[in-house]
Design a protein around this motif. Structure first.
Motif, PDB file in Angstrom:
ATOM      1  N   ALA A 152       0.826  -1.206   0.000  1.00  0.00           N
ATOM      2  CA  ALA A 152       0.000   0.000   0.000  1.00  0.00           C
ATOM      3  C   ALA A 152       0.859   1.255   0.000  1.00  0.00           C
ATOM      4  O   ALA A 152       0.471   2.279  -0.547  1.00  0.00           O
ATOM      5  N   GLY A 153       2.035   1.210   0.621  1.00  0.00           N
ATOM      6  CA  GLY A 153       2.825   2.410   0.728  1.00  0.00           C
ATOM      7  C   GLY A 153       3.703   2.670  -0.478  1.00  0.00           C
ATOM      8  O   GLY A 153       3.893   3.810  -0.883  1.00  0.00           O
ATOM      9  N   ALA A 154       4.250   1.614  -1.062  1.00  0.00           N
ATOM     10  CA  ALA A 154       5.292   1.814  -2.059  1.00  0.00           C
ATOM     11  C   ALA A 154       4.806   1.604  -3.485  1.00  0.00           C
ATOM     12  O   ALA A 154       5.104   2.411  -4.365  1.00  0.00           O
ATOM     13  N   VAL A 155       4.085   0.528  -3.695  1.00  0.00           N
ATOM     14  CA  VAL A 155       3.774   0.161  -5.069  1.00  0.00           C
ATOM     15  C   VAL A 155       2.894   1.189  -5.778  1.00  0.00           C
ATOM     16  O   VAL A 155       3.177   1.573  -6.909  1.00  0.00           O
ATOM     17  N   PRO A 156       1.820   1.709  -5.143  1.00  0.00           N
ATOM     18  CA  PRO A 156       1.033   2.729  -5.848  1.00  0.00           C
ATOM     19  C   PRO A 156       1.834   3.982  -6.163  1.00  0.00           C
ATOM     20  O   PRO A 156       1.607   4.607  -7.206  1.00  0.00           O
ATOM     21  N   VAL A 157       2.786   4.337  -5.300  1.00  0.00           N
ATOM     22  CA  VAL A 157       3.609   5.504  -5.604  1.00  0.00           C
ATOM     23  C   VAL A 157       4.414   5.247  -6.873  1.00  0.00           C
ATOM     24  O   VAL A 157       4.514   6.102  -7.767  1.00  0.00           O
ATOM     25  N   LEU A 158       4.937   4.037  -6.957  1.00  0.00           N
ATOM     26  CA  LEU A 158       5.658   3.667  -8.178  1.00  0.00           C
ATOM     27  C   LEU A 158       4.738   3.757  -9.385  1.00  0.00           C
ATOM     28  O   LEU A 158       5.117   4.267 -10.453  1.00  0.00           O
TER      29      LEU A 158
END
Lengths: 77, 123, 409
Positions: A48-54
């Protein structure tokens, strides 16, 4: 559930990415119901924290109006 | 197991969600709402804004996000390793003990190599 | 000998809940004479389920109010007063003596000589009355949802942050990881907030903020991993309990508490502190908002209470980060003096654990404030280079040092 449907139907990709994050948080909650709290926290921390930002970064590298332009071929930008 | 200890966390999550939402809706009672075309313009230091911001935009943080995801996963491995380190010390196999250092070394060198590309950042 | 002021928050609130429910039940039973079905409702209120649920609601409300009302206003006051003194001026002055009605508006006391504690409240009331402008080109739904995401995720950190050995909402075995996970949700909210306003300043600010927060959450996690070698646990209460003893070095007991900052974890402490300063977007790492070039960063287009929320939550992040640092490295709520007085047979501590913990939190916050108002801003490429080429190697080094110390014993 609702979040995952919104991911698929949303035309604006950044909105879709946001709902993807929400879906991943709720999936984490399902892990919690399976009594695996470590996986739950990892799900939130990484997915939830990293992948959507990517994803959002990647979306911004591509053309934003990619969906709209399919409808009107001569569109600018 | 620990599911009972998460009951307050769930209640806290609900309250934490309702807190900003409630604040936003409560302010509706107090604030004026008179939108004008000039007010609704995008703020650009008083100038009339030109163009859009949501464009295709080459920006250089993509590499950082990519490495971040990799590092995040690697950090989880390291966390599990840290929990298991006391047990690993008593086990005899040197492979189990020291393979993580190989992993760390490779990851570190690869990261520094990947970041060579991002030496200059304009924005 | 330590003593928390609130030995058991749940138990304390349960008494309150029982009293409230008893009163409500009496009212309902009195009404049940003319309306018989209400008697069933009264019985239902007496069940264990309802009492537990209401108690948890009260606990959560108490903690949320304690954090957002008391601590948020205090930390804002501390910051504004402190940086004003650093700039050789008095700073904010609106206090109770500025109130326009009777016991306060005495002519002998000028209104501009107060301590300024009510200034933030006045600002909040002003922000509530402000119009909420949504830019025409903005992606309205995302523009309104992302502050909620930022605020809620930051507030969630306080669900597991204990204020003493009794004053907490939930005691999780993986509490520290939970706080870090709550922190890690904010970059997405910031990025989407910046993107959805359709403004160049907010877009650049959001991108910078997201990249920076991402970069600096890695060293924080790695520093925590280095700490895990010593604690073997991620439960904040266990971690503090391990630090509540003097250092024993080569058989002699030193008069220094065994905080993790003294010892091989010092490097991890430095890395974690720098990463946390970046996580709360303060100067030297406030390039995402950089007033001189980006107006207000990703918060530029927000107005009214929305701006108030996203702005105030930077201070909440600061509180959470200070609390996290003091739990992990500075001994949490362990303190030198725990004097207690007995009222009847109930011990009431004069210097409870909460006092020492809040003292540490505000000390750290004051340190961050002084730091942020006395150093210049770091450029974005320098920020990312510090994050990736300095902090991450250092935190890996801290991990190796910690592992090595475990080998030695």
């Amino acid at each position: 559930m609702i979040g995952s449907i919104l991911v698929v139907i949303n035309k604006r990709l950044v909105r879709a990415a946001f709902w993807l994050a929400m879906t991943l948080v709720t999936i984490g909650a399902i892990y919690l119901l399976f009594l695996s709290e470590f996986v739950f926290l990892i799900q939130i921390l990484v997915y939830a924290g990293a992948v959507p930002v990517l994803f959002v970064f990647g979306i911004m590298l591509t053309r934003r109006k990619i969906m709209d332009e399919a409808a009107e071929p001569e569109g600018g930008t | 197991m620990a599911l009972e200890s998460y009951v307050p966390v769930v209640i806290f999550a609900v309250v934490a969600l309702l807190f900003p939402l409630g604040t936003f809706f409560a302010t509706r009672l107090f604030r004026p709402d008179h939108p004008t075309p000039l007010k609704d313009l995008t703020y650009e230091c008083g100038e009339v804004p030109e163009g859009e911001a949501q464009i295709q935009f080459h920006f250089q943080y993509y590499m950082f996000a990519l490495i971040f995801v990799i590092f995040d996963v690697a950090a989880i491995f390291l966390l599990l390793w840290a929990f298991a380190w006391g047990g690993l010390l008593t086990s005899a196999s040197p492979v189990a003990k020291f393979s993580i250092f190989l992993f760390l070394g490779i990851m570190f060198v690869a990261t520094q190599y990947a970041l060579k590309k991002e030496e200059v950042i304009q924005i | 000998m330590s003593a928390p002021l609130v030995p058991d928050l749940f138990g304390l609130c349960k008494v309150l809940t029982a009293a409230i429910i008893w009163i409500v039940q009496q009212i309902i039973y009195a009404l049940a004479g003319p309306i018989p079905p209400l008697a069933g409702l009264g019985d239902f209120l007496g069940t264990d389920f309802v009492i537990t649920l209401v108690t948890w609601l009260i606990v959560v409300t108490v903690v949320v109010l304690w954090v957002t009302v008391i601590n948020l206003f205090t930390i804002m006051w501390v910051e504004r007063k402190l940086y004003s003194r650093l700039q050789d001026r008095y700073g904010i002055m609106i206090s109770v003596w500025s109130l326009p009605f009777w016991p306060f508006n005495r002519t002998r006391r000028p209104t501009h000589r107060g301590t300024g504690y009510l200034q933030n409240l006045a600002d909040g009331i002003k922000l509530i009355q402000k119009e909420n402008i949504t830019p025409r080109n903005a992606d309205s739904a995302m523009f309104h949802i992302s502050p909620v995401l930022i605020a809620s995720s930051t507030l969630m950190a306080f669900a597991v942050l204990p204020w003493s050995s009794g004053f907490y909402v939930a005691n999780l075995d993986l509490g520290i990881l939970f706080i870090l996970a709550a922190f890690s949700l904010a970059p997405l909210g910031i990025l989407i907030a910046g993107w959805s306003a359709n403004n160049k300043y907010t877009l650049v600010g959001g991108l910078r903020a997201a990249a920076m927060l991402l970069s600096y959450s890695i060293p924080a996690v790695l520093a925590v991993i280095a700490l895990v070698f010593f604690t073997g646990s991620l439960n904040p209460i266990v971690i503090v309990g391990q630090q509540d003893r003097p250092i024993v070095l080569a058989g002699t007991t030193l008069p220094i508490p065994a905080w993790y900052v003294f010892g091989p974890q010092f490097l991890g402490f430095l890395v974690f502190t720098v990463a946390m300063i970046a996580e709360m977007e303060r100067v030297p790492f406030d390039i995402p908002e950089a007033e001189a070039e980006l107006v207000e960063g990703w918060t530029t287009e927000y107005s009214g209470m929305r701006f108030g929320i996203v702005f105030a939550f930077k201070w909440l992040r600061m509180l959470a980060a200070s609390g996290l640092i003091s739990i992990l490295y500075l001994g949490g709520w362990s303190g030198p003096v725990f004097a207690t007085v007995f009222v009847g047979s109930i011990p009431i501590p004069i210097f409870p654990e909460e006092f020492w913990f809040v003292l540490r939190v505000y000390g750290l916050s004051a340190f961050f404030v002084v730091l942020s108002w006395s150093v210049p801003r770091v450029r974005i490429d320098q920020i990312l280079n510090i994050g990736w080429k300095r902090l991450i190697p250092y935190s890996l080094l801290a991990i190796l040092i910690a592992a090595g110390f475990r080998v030695l014993g």
